[in-house]
Structure formats: structure tokens, C-alpha cells
Scaffold this active site. Structure first.
Site, short mmCIF file in Angstrom:
data_model
loop_
_atom_site.label_atom_id
_atom_site.label_comp_id
_atom_site.label_asym_id
_atom_site.label_seq_id
_atom_site.Cartn_x
_atom_site.Cartn_y
_atom_site.Cartn_z
N LYS B 96 0.89 -1.02 -0.01
CA LYS B 96 -0.01 0.07 0.02
C LYS B 96 0.95 1.12 0.06
O LYS B 96 1.50 1.62 0.94
CB LYS B 96 -0.87 0.08 1.25
N GLY B 157 -7.42 9.70 9.79
CA GLY B 157 -7.40 9.71 11.15
C GLY B 157 -8.44 10.63 11.49
O GLY B 157 -8.69 10.79 12.86
N ALA B 184 -9.13 5.51 4.50
CA ALA B 184 -9.01 6.41 5.49
C ALA B 184 -9.96 7.55 5.45
O ALA B 184 -10.90 7.63 4.56
CB ALA B 184 -7.82 7.47 5.01
N GLY B 185 -10.19 8.04 6.77
CA GLY B 185 -11.21 9.15 7.19
C GLY B 185 -12.52 8.60 7.53
O GLY B 185 -13.31 9.61 8.03
N ASN B 206 -8.65 2.25 10.16
CA ASN B 206 -7.78 1.84 11.40
C ASN B 206 -8.32 2.52 12.68
O ASN B 206 -8.80 1.96 13.45
CB ASN B 206 -6.52 2.42 10.95
N THR B 207 -8.08 3.75 12.67
CA THR B 207 -8.47 4.86 13.78
C THR B 207 -9.86 4.45 14.34
O THR B 207 -9.90 4.48 15.61
CB THR B 207 -8.28 6.02 13.59
#
Lengths: 325, 257
Positions: B96, B157, B184-185, B206-207
Site C-alpha cells: 500500500k 485519522g 482513510a477518514g 484503522n483509527t
């Protein structure tokens, strides 16, 4: 009189030895170094006795058992400052403070005036904060030296070379015990020690930040410990990027840190099991006390009490693992 | 089933491995969500030959495909070096590719991204570029040889969700056959469901999971949302209309409540 050996004179080993002496045992401690020093990862600790703040990411036993710590250290005659913890965020990260408040207990909100009353140095820099009044801090190096001196005065022998491991043995070697505890891994932490007599803080301050969280722990004579990174690695080298992040965050907390003297930069790897909780493992006559992760000074007193209870009373406390393999 | 560079992946949810309270919590989140791919950052945890080995073993033990990433790389050279290190560590051609162009928003550097993708593909890598919703950039990445795209929902994040729905719709419509992962986001399962309803092939986050109070439960929530969104996409949703139309006829009912 029960005879016991303790391997390792970091915070875990010294706490276990202290509990053993309190129970009337004859104790020998094995450690390669003649005095507490940088070979033990507790040397690099922050020394915050902050069970409630740690509850933001740690599990319930850490919060509960950690509440014994300040009393325990005080009973041993270590100097403990019981002035709580202050938690702040920079303006645009305010939501971090809300999240932290939601995840933790034992705090009250402070407005700008409330914060200024507690920490005049931070006046005008933050418009809100949290105060964890039930928390404390100590100087980990003083505390280690103090415990060791007390043990020596109580007749405990400190021996450089580990002899045979027959008989009751407490293995408190931290990450070095990976030969016996394959689940153990290192989690790297980096810290810096600054000298800035122009700044006066009464208590540890935590700066929440989505990327670079920081804590500053005041020590004697205008010194401050700032920390700490948390990286999944047992590399012990001090990295420029980590130091940049720590120092930038300190500068954001108070610009006078920009003029501080850089006294020391340290790095070590904390011993941790996969759940980041400590373990007591018995294998034959050896009891392993390990995996204290970032909670050495916070959890070592409770773990020591439990480990000694296992050996002398046959109790089976939390974190207990019988291992016949 | 989802196919990425010829590999079939059972789940359309991909999870990052950073910032969990503990490796045990990370493993639990993976188990409960059934996520099909784990991304792992090698740059920060590396620091030498075997220093991060314990954590990487934990990631391998998750039993899912590992997609190493170049998170935190700000230049082409850094990203290429990190990718090569990742290939050694995880014995996979997958990478990635993140080339960060702006420190505050962590926005991808489009120029560096294309250049790094070209170098890595020539070197035999199968590149998953972390990109924006920009269709021109997507076209360049595909020309460079990328077979999968990973457009952002919002900056890494932030948990803001899909901040440019128009752009993401356009991107999807422009390249209907390219596997695309919204990366993401994302902060909430509903945002993941929306990305899937729009026809994206998978989501990566992830976050939102790692920093939730109960990461395993949140991972489960995301898994269900991804499934719900995919089912909706596959089942040809109705078109919205202004005229109300009752779903059951009211004429001739014996009682009106």
C-alpha cells in the site's frame, strides 16, 4: 526462615524483594549492576502514579491495582507527590479532551481560571483542562535507589552473578526473560530529561494530541522528564524523529521549554505480553513477575504482593498462570 | 468475490493494525470482524533488522492477508526503500503506497505517488496507491500499472466520513472495472455502508476501530455495515422519487387507524 532469590533489580525485583523482607524472608537479589541504573527500563520511567489517566487505554485491573501504588511507595518511605495530574489540549484538539474525559474517571473539569490557580505557568495557554486530583508522582530513580538502600540495610545481599536457581526464585528480569517467556515482546519508549528552572509545574501535565501525545513530569531542581513514545519494537536506539516529536510537543506546551537544557535522552523497551497486562507465571519453584509494560511503578507493588502471596500463602491471584510445560 | 491482483479476498473489510490498546485487542477485533486484509506500517516499527519482529509475528498470526504500507513516507525515495524492506519482511509483492505531500492534512503527494508507483511496479510490486478522488490522478496511476486504487474518504485519522461524495461517485463511474477501496477518514459504520452502496469494492480503516472504546464491537459494526452496503449495491436499489407511494394499498381496507 524462608529463603528466596530475586533475579533482576528493576522496579519489579526491588518491590518483590521488599515484600519478601516484610514477610520475614531471607532474600538474595541477583543483578549485574552495583546500583540502579540505565540497564533497567524502570530507570527511564516517568514515575507517574496515574491509574485513572492510564484507564484511557489500559484495562480495569490497571486502574484498580494501580490505586494501591501511591500508598505503597509512601509506606516504604519514598517521596511521593500527591498533587494529581492535569490534562490539557491545544485549541483545535479540544475533542481529544472530551474523549479523554469520557473514557476516564476521577477527574473534574477546570476552566482557564481553575487551571491558572493550580498551575500558574499554564495561565492563558489553555482555556480548559481536566484535573485528576487523586493521582501522584515520584522520581523513579530516587525511588529505586531508596528501595535498594533499604533492602541493603535490612540485610539483603545483592549479588552480581546469578548462581543456581534452586529453591524459591522470583524471576523479574523484564525483557531479558524472553528466553523463558516467548510471549513477551518489547515496546519501545523514548524520553528526554530537560532542565528549565524558569518553568515551575507542581504536577504531571499530559498534553493530548492526535499524533504526538506528551506528558511532562516535574522533578527536583527545575528538571522535567518528558515522554514517551510507544513503538512496537525492541530497538533501543534513540531516534531523531521521536526526539523531535517529544521536544516539539513540549515546546507547544510551554515555549520556555525551547530554552531548556537538554540533559538526557533515553530509550528502552518495555516488557509486555500480548494483552499488555502483567503476568505471574509459576514454573517449578520459579515465579516469573513480568509484563508490566508502561505501568512498572504503578503495578509493581500490587504484583509483588500477589507474587509473594502465591509463594508463601498458596493464593492464586489475578494474572496467575500455572505453567507445567 | 473480491479479487485484488488475482487474489480472492473473502471479506470486503480491511483493517489497519496501529493504535490498538494491545495486540490482544487487535487480534480480537480481527476475529470478530472477519476482516480479510491487515495493513501494517513497517517504517516506524522497523528500526533495524529484527527489532519489530515480535509485533510482525503477531500480525502474521492474525491469519489474514498482510498488506504492508509505506505510512509516514514523505518522499519517493523513502517510500521505495520502505516498500522494498516490507517485501523482505512479509514476503509479499503487495504494497500500500503512501507518499505524503502535506504534513498537516497527510494529503497524498500526487506527483510523488505516480513516480513511486512506476518505480515499484517496474520492480515487480503490486501497488495499492493511497490516492485522492481525483480522476486525472487515478488515470495516471492506472497508466503506471496500478490495478487497484485506494481513494481517501477524508484525511487519515479524521473520522469525517466521505467528504467529497460527488468526487467519489465520479471516480467510481469513470473506472467501473477497477477494484477500488475507500481508504482513510472513515469514523462510523454508516459511512462505510455508504461507500459500499456507491459501488466501492471494499473499505480500509484503522483509527475508527482501534480508538473506539470497544474495538472488537466497532470492528463487528463495520463488518456488518460493509456487508449491508454491498448487498444494497448488488440488489439494484430503488430510485428516490418525490411522489409518495404507499407500500400497501389503503383502498378497500376495513379499518383505517
Amino acid at each position: 526462615m524462608t529463603r528466596a532469590k530475586v533475579i533482576g533489580a528493576g522496579v519489579a525485583g526491588l518491590c518483590v524483594a521488599t515484600e519478601l523482607v516484610a514477610r520475614g524472608c531471607e532474600v538474595t537479589v541477583f543483578d549485574p549492576s552495583p546500583r540502579p541504573g540505565p540497564h533497567a527500563c524502570s530507570w527511564w520511567a516517568g514515575g507517574m502514579l496515574a491509574p485513572f489517566c492510564e484507564g484511557e487505554s489500559a484495562e480495569e485491573p490497571v486502574i484498580r491495582l494501580g490505586q494501591e501504588a501511591a500508598d505503597w511507595w509512601e509506606r516504604q518511605g519514598a517521596r511521593v507527590d500527591r498533587r494529581g495530574t492535569v490534562v490539557v489540549t491545544l485549541g483545535r484538539d479540544r475533542r481529544e479532551l472530551y474523549r479523554f474525559a469520557r473514557r476516564t474517571e476521577g477527574h473534574e473539569p477546570l476552566d482557564a481560571d481553575g487551571l491558572a490557580a493550580l498551575e500558574p505557568e499554564l495561565e492563558g495557554r489553555f482555556d480548559r483542562a481536566l484535573h485528576f486530583s487523586g493521582e501522584a508522582h515520584l522520581d523513579p530513580r530516587d525511588a529505586l535507589r531508596h528501595l535498594r538502600e533499604r533492602l541493603e540495610m535490612a540485610g539483603v545481599a545483592f549479588v552480581a552473578e546469578a548462581g543456581d536457581t534452586d529453591g524459591l526464585t522470583f524471576d523479574c528480569r523484564g525483557l531479558a526473560a524472553r528466553d523463558a517467556l516467548p510471549d513477551l515482546r518489547g515496546v519501545k519508549g523514548e524520553m528526554a530529561l530537560l532542565h528549565q528552572p524558569e518553568i515551575r509545574l507542581e504536577r504531571p501535565v499530559r498534553l493530548l494530541h492526535p499524533r504526538y501525545p506528551l506528558y511532562v513530569v516535574p522533578r527536583a531542581d527545575g528538571r522535567f522528564m518528558i515522554g514517551a513514545t510507544q513503538i512496537e519494537s525492541d530497538d533501543r536506539r534513540r531516534r531523531v524523529r521521536s526526539v523531535l516529536e517529544l521536544l516539539s510537543a513540549a515546546y507547544a506546551l510551554h515555549p520556555a521549554f525551547g530554552e531548556a537544557e537538554l540533559v538526557e535522552i533515553g530509550a528502552d523497551a518495555r516488557p509486555a505480553f500480548p494483552d499488555n497486562l502483567p503476568r505471574l507465571v509459576r514454573r517449578g519453584e520459579t515465579i516469573y513477575v513480568n509484563g508490566l509494560f508502561r505501568h512498572g511503578f504503578l503495578l509493581a507493588p500490587a504484583l509483588a504482593r500477589m507474587a509473594v502471596g502465591v509463594a508463601l500463602d498458596g493464593s492464586k491471584p489475578e494474572f496467575w498462570h500455572e505453567d507445567n510445560g | 468475490m473480491l479479487r485484488l491482483y488475482g487474489t480472492e479476498i473473502a471479506s470486503r473489510l480491511m483493517l489497519g493494525t496501529a493504535q490498538y490498546p494491545s495486540p490482544a485487542a487487535l487480534a480480537q477485533a480481527f476475529r470478530r470482524s472477519g476482516a480479510g486484509i491487515a495493513t501494517v506500517s513497517v517504517r516506524r516499527e522497523a528500526g533495524g533488522e529484527k527489532a519489530g519482529a515480535a509485533f510482525w509475528d503477531l500480525v502474521r498470526d492474525l491469519g489474514v492477508a498482510v498488506l504492508p504500507n509505506t505510512a509516514g513516507c514523505h518522499s519517493v525515495r523513502e517510500a521505495v526503500t520502505t516498500a522494498r524492506m516490507a517485501r523482505e519482511l512479509f514476503d509479499t509483492p503487495w504494497i500500500k503506497l503512501e507518499v505524503i505531500g502535506h504534513a498537516d492534512t497527510l494529503q497524498p503527494d500526487p506527483f510523488g505517488l505516480v513516480e513511486a508507483a512506476r518505480i515499484l511496479i517496474e520492480d515487480g510490486f503490486e501497488v495499492f496507491p493511497y490516492t485522492t478522488e481525483d480522476v486525472v490522478l487515478a488515470d495516471r496511476l492506472l497508466s503506471a500499472g496500478c490495478e487497484v486504487l485506494m481513494p481517501w474518504g477524508a484525511p487519515i485519522g479524521t473520522g469525517l466520513g466521505l467528504t467529497n461524495i460527488y468526487g467519489l461517485r465520479t471516480l467510481r463511474a469513470q473506472f467501473p472495472d477497477v477494484p477500488m477501496v475507500v481508504d482513510a477518514g472513515l469514523g462510523l459504520p454508516s459511512q462505510a455502508a455508504m461507500a459500499m452502496e456507491m459501488g466501492y469494492d471494499a473499505v480500509l480503516l484503522n483509527t475508527a476501530v482501534a480508538k473506539a472504546g470497544d474495538p472488537a464491537a466497532m470492528a463487528d459494526g463495520f463488518a456488518r455495515a460493509v456487508e449491508a452496503g454491498r448487498l444494497a449495491f448488488e440488489s439494484e436499489p430503488m430510485e428516490p422519487r418525490d411522489m409518495a407511494a404507499p407500500s400497501t394499498p389503503v383502498i378497500g381496507r376495513a379499518f383505517l387507524e
